[in-house]
Design a protein around this motif. Structure first.
Motif: not given
Length: 232
Positions: A117-134
């Motif tokens: 889940d943390i890796s997913t958050a990193i990937s999305r945020v690095a791509a300029g997206q937003h990520h709030i963990s469910p």
């Protein structure tokens, strides 16, 4: 030439988070853990030394929110080596989530989230997206889908409203939640609908806007200001 790896650095008070990210993200060859901030260096020195693409800032006390805000200011002025920020909140400081959320932080995880889940958050945020963990989202006080809708739109939930062209309110809400990283199953649980119904709203909304992928939904939402939920 190989794909450029995402450089990840951390600002934290516990060695546990550093080690978790070090061992977790190193499993993914698209990321590399650089280092944690040293006690003797300033935030500017830390950023200049580690050159991160993503900084994860642990929020364990109210004082850490001040550190996070300082990091956000550094990020907003860093032109040569830009980076994005994720807050990592511990369960012992769960009471701070509301303050962090309202303060305008659009990417947040729990320190207890698993490495995937943390890796997913990193990937999305690095791509300029937003990520709030469910798991973080569920800890917001009085959580229900209407309060989230109000935060997204700055108004109370009105099912008859058609804010995005020909989209219905539910089609828009489903697309916004997808843009925020929620799965069809999670959206169905929050909206108390079947996954099939959620897929129908997603399909109809996507067809109306000619959006074929989640990435295109995120891009569309960013252009339309869907993520600017903290403006007054």
């Amino acid at each position: 030439m190989g794909t450029k790896r995402i450089r990840v650095s951390v600002v934290c008070t516990s060695g546990e988070l550093s080690e978790k990210i070090r061992s977790g993200v190193c499993v993914d060859h698209g990321m590399c853990f650089v280092d944690a901030k040293r006690a003797s260096e300033s935030l500017h020195e830390f950023v200049a030394r580690t050159l991160p693409a993503v900084v994860i800032c642990e929020i364990a006390t109210s004082a850490d929110i001040g550190i996070g805000n300082a990091l956000r200011r550094v990020a907003s002025t860093e032109a040569e080596h830009p980076f994005n920020l994720i807050y990592a909140v511990s369960h012992s400081s769960v009471k701070l989530i509301q303050d962090v959320y309202v303060d305008g932080v659009s990417s947040m995880i729990f320190t207890s989230d698993d490495s995937k889940d943390i890796s997913t958050a990193i990937s999305r945020v690095a791509a300029g997206q937003h990520h709030i963990s469910p798991s973080v989202f569920r800890c917001l006080p009085d959580l229900h889908i209407r309060s989230f809708y109000s935060l997204l739109n700055g108004a109370t939930f009105t099912p008859s409203r058609l804010p995005e062209g020909s989209l219905s309110a539910r089609e828009e809400l489903v697309l916004k939640l997808i843009a925020y990283g929620f799965s069809t199953k999670e959206i169905a649980a929050e909206m108390r609908l079947s996954t099939k119904t959620v897929e129908t709203y997603k399909s109809r909304g996507s067809d109306k806007l000619s959006l074929s992928t989640r990435a295109s939904i995120v891009k569309y939402g960013a252009l339309r200001g869907w993520f600017n939920i903290y403006q007054h």
